[in-house]
Design an enzyme around this catalytic site. Structure first.
Site, PDB file in Angstrom:
ATOM      1  N   LYS A  72    -138.376  94.191 -69.154  1.00 19.37           N
ATOM      2  CA  LYS A  72    -136.882  94.631 -70.133  1.00 19.37           C
ATOM      3  C   LYS A  72    -136.516  96.019 -69.594  1.00 19.37           C
ATOM      4  O   LYS A  72    -137.356  96.816 -69.419  1.00 19.37           O
ATOM      5  CB  LYS A  72    -137.435  94.575 -71.422  1.00 19.37           C
ATOM      6  CG  LYS A  72    -136.241  94.854 -72.477  1.00 19.37           C
ATOM      7  CD  LYS A  72    -136.581  94.449 -73.776  1.00 19.37           C
ATOM      8  CE  LYS A  72    -135.467  94.832 -74.829  1.00 19.37           C
ATOM      9  NZ  LYS A  72    -135.756  94.607 -76.385  1.00 19.37           N
ATOM     10  N   SER A  90    -132.980  91.659 -78.808  1.00 16.61           N
ATOM     11  CA  SER A  90    -132.367  92.110 -77.591  1.00 16.61           C
ATOM     12  C   SER A  90    -132.988  91.808 -76.621  1.00 16.61           C
ATOM     13  O   SER A  90    -132.493  92.172 -75.413  1.00 16.61           O
ATOM     14  CB  SER A  90    -132.461  93.661 -77.973  1.00 16.61           C
ATOM     15  OG  SER A  90    -133.816  94.121 -78.079  1.00 16.61           O
ATOM     16  N   SER A 136    -136.991  91.317 -81.636  1.00 19.25           N
ATOM     17  CA  SER A 136    -136.362  91.379 -80.486  1.00 19.25           C
ATOM     18  C   SER A 136    -137.088  90.623 -79.264  1.00 19.25           C
ATOM     19  O   SER A 136    -136.717  90.321 -78.266  1.00 19.25           O
ATOM     20  CB  SER A 136    -135.942  92.537 -79.828  1.00 19.25           C
ATOM     21  OG  SER A 136    -134.616  92.966 -80.309  1.00 19.25           O
TER      22      SER A 136
HETATM   23  N1  GLN Z   1    -131.946  92.826 -83.834  1.00 23.60           N
HETATM   24  C1  GLN Z   1    -132.642  93.872 -84.410  1.00 23.60           C
HETATM   25  C2  GLN Z   1    -131.713  95.196 -84.148  1.00 23.60           C
HETATM   26  O1  GLN Z   1    -130.569  95.006 -83.926  1.00 23.60           O
HETATM   27  C3  GLN Z   1    -133.997  93.947 -83.903  1.00 23.60           C
HETATM   28  C4  GLN Z   1    -133.671  94.669 -82.431  1.00 23.60           C
HETATM   29  C5  GLN Z   1    -135.027  94.766 -82.026  1.00 23.60           C
HETATM   30  O2  GLN Z   1    -136.179  94.334 -82.283  1.00 23.60           O
HETATM   31  N2  GLN Z   1    -135.052  95.648 -80.847  1.00 23.60           N
HETATM   32  O3  GLN Z   1    -131.902  96.317 -84.719  1.00 23.60           O
END
Ligand code: GLN
Length: 466
Positions: free
Chosen positions: A59, A134, A158
């Site tokens: 990532k 994400s 995410s």
């Molecule tokens: N979707 C959640 C957010 O937007 C979690 C994102 C994540 O785990 N990085 O914060």
């Protein structure tokens, strides 16, 4: 059995990327020649270790020395870290081949992988759909066979949510299990790096490599790391699985997802597990609590991106003007929204009413879990309330986007580990994921439960037709 040499595995991965990545946009940076050279070097070192030579995507918020690491943000354009994150060092020592950087929502803010400055990643099961986020690039790359494994980060879901939406396995380890050194911080008290893999066996193997105490991360736990592959046993006898009623709200979960979860419970029951009803009464506050704490930490962590040290720098007459211009041009809308929200809730007039209160609610949520684990070994929920949705469908409706993580966020607030495994498909052929949660540092029970389920089903064997 045919032996595959390491450069061949790497080459197969590179060829697959060349064939499908234009459609997916899962890998956003790749130096083909460098990867092949590394693979050659690895072959000379093969020592009979099973992990040697595995192509893995990283990532884009995890630092890989001398490779662009941008968090999919314009503000980090051109930034090449002078060091490897601890997880990368561990992977390289174990002989993995890091094959490129994977797309993500900008700074990991999102659930759809649409806010990347490189454009959205597409779901390999249906190119009109989002892959989740994400870590959407990591999940899509594994699901499409571009790489065998990938690393993502999970602050509120995410790793688990994109794994669910792409039909693969994704784990968020216990907070502290894996070093965060070299992970560009989103919310430091919630972030964990986790594996995205095609099956539970790979997940256990990868977790073995990346886990452990690190003196470069004072929040990493100084605890022994078990051999997680020993938990790959197909046996759910004496396993008590708690099903929290708050995770199945009337109208709050898609019917097809609910059906897949209900069938999966039966699979576990017939493998010897006992299903018990449990309650996690403070669940309803988790989303609001997270959207105070996570943006608060993010606003503080993102203060360092101002044009002085990393990436983008806009021309201006003075420092303040340069910071303002750089941040205005460098951050996307969602990042700006989080910075504003976080700065507001940390400001002196509102700190007590919002941030402090959210921290108290966080403790209540954690206590709910600790209570529940007195009567069960593992908790079962859907990973996400819906299967993948259309690109563009929720991008202008932040609340509905935030709701995608309603079942994954509580584990981050509590610091407990969670795994998502494929558990079905919708009528239109989109994958559905099921989540298991366990006590802090009990990834072994997660792996055993997930493995038992996987070995009794074949959802993980289906591959998208690209
Ligand atoms: N979707 C959640 C957010 O937007 C979690 C994102 C994540 O785990 N990085 O914060």
């Amino acid at each position: 059995m045919k032996q595959i040499s390491i450069p061949d595995t790497t080459k197969a991965s590179l060829d697959r990327i060349a064939a499908v990545n234009k459609k997916l946009n899962a890998i956003i940076y790749l130096d083909r020649e460098k990867v092949l050279k590394e693979a050659e070097g690895t072959r000379r070192n093969v020592g009979g270790i099973a992990t040697r030579g595995i192509p893995i995507a990283i990532k884009d918020n995890i630092c890989v020395k001398d490779e662009p690491t941008t968090c999919a943000s314009r503000i980090l354009k051109g930034f090449k870290p002078p060091y490897d994150a601890t997880v990368i060092r561990k992977l390289k020592n174990a002989g993995f081949i890091t094959v490129g950087k994977a797309n993500m929502d900008e700074f990991a803010f999102g659930s759809s992988c649409e806010t990347s400055c490189y454009g959205p990643t597409r779901n390999p099961w249906n190119l009109e759909m989002i892959p989740g986020g994400s870590s959407g690039g990591s999940a899509a790359a594994v699901a499409a066979g571009e790489v065998s494994m990938a690393l993502g980060s999970d602050t509120g879901g995410s790793v688990r949510q994109p794994a669910a939406l792409c039909g693969i396995v994704g784990m968020k380890p216990t907070y502290g299990r894996v070093s965060r050194y070299g992970l560009i911080a989103f919310a430091s008290s919630l972030d964990q790096i986790g594996p995205l893999t095609a099956n539970v066996t790979d997940c256990a193997a990868l977790l073995n490599v990346i886990s452990g105490h690190d003196e470069m991360d004072s929040t990493s736990a100084d605890l022994p790391v078990p051999d997680f592959t020993k938990s790959l046993v197909k046996n759910a006898k004496k396993l008590k699985i708690g099903v929290p009623k708050e995770y199945f709200p009337e109208g709050g979960i898609d019917k097809e997802v609910e059906k897949a979860i209900s069938k999966s419970k039966d699979v576990l029951k017939s493998s010897g597990a006992e299903i018990v009803d449990i309650s996690l009464p403070n669940t309803e506050y988790a989303l609001s609590c997270y959207y105070i704490i996570a943006p608060a930490e993010a606003s503080s962590n993102l203060a360092r991106f101002d044009g002085d040290q990393y990436g983008l720098r806009e021309d201006a007459k003075g420092t303040i003007e340069m910071h303002t211009k750089t941040r205005t041009a460098g951050f996307g809308d969602e990042a700006k929204r989080r910075i504003l929200l976080g700065t507001y809730s940390l400001s002196s007039g509102y700190y007590k009413a919002y941030y402090l209160k959210a921290m108290k609610v966080r403790t209540l949520i954690k206590n709910d879990f600790l209570q529940a684990f007195k009567v069960c070994d593992v908790i079962l929920t859907a990973t996400s309330p819906t299967a993948a949705f259309k690109i563009g469908e929720k991008i202008n409706d932040p609340l509905s986007m935030y709701l995608s993580d309603i079942f994954t966020i509580p584990a981050n607030l509590a610091g407990i580990p969670g795994i998502s495994v494929p558990c079905g498909f919708t009528k239109s052929g989109l994958p559905v994921g099921m989540q298991f949660l366990a006590k802090p540092f009990d990834e072994e029970t997660l792996i055993r439960t997930a493995y038992t389920f996987e070995q009794n089903t074949d959802f993980h064997k289906k591959k998208p037709n690209l």
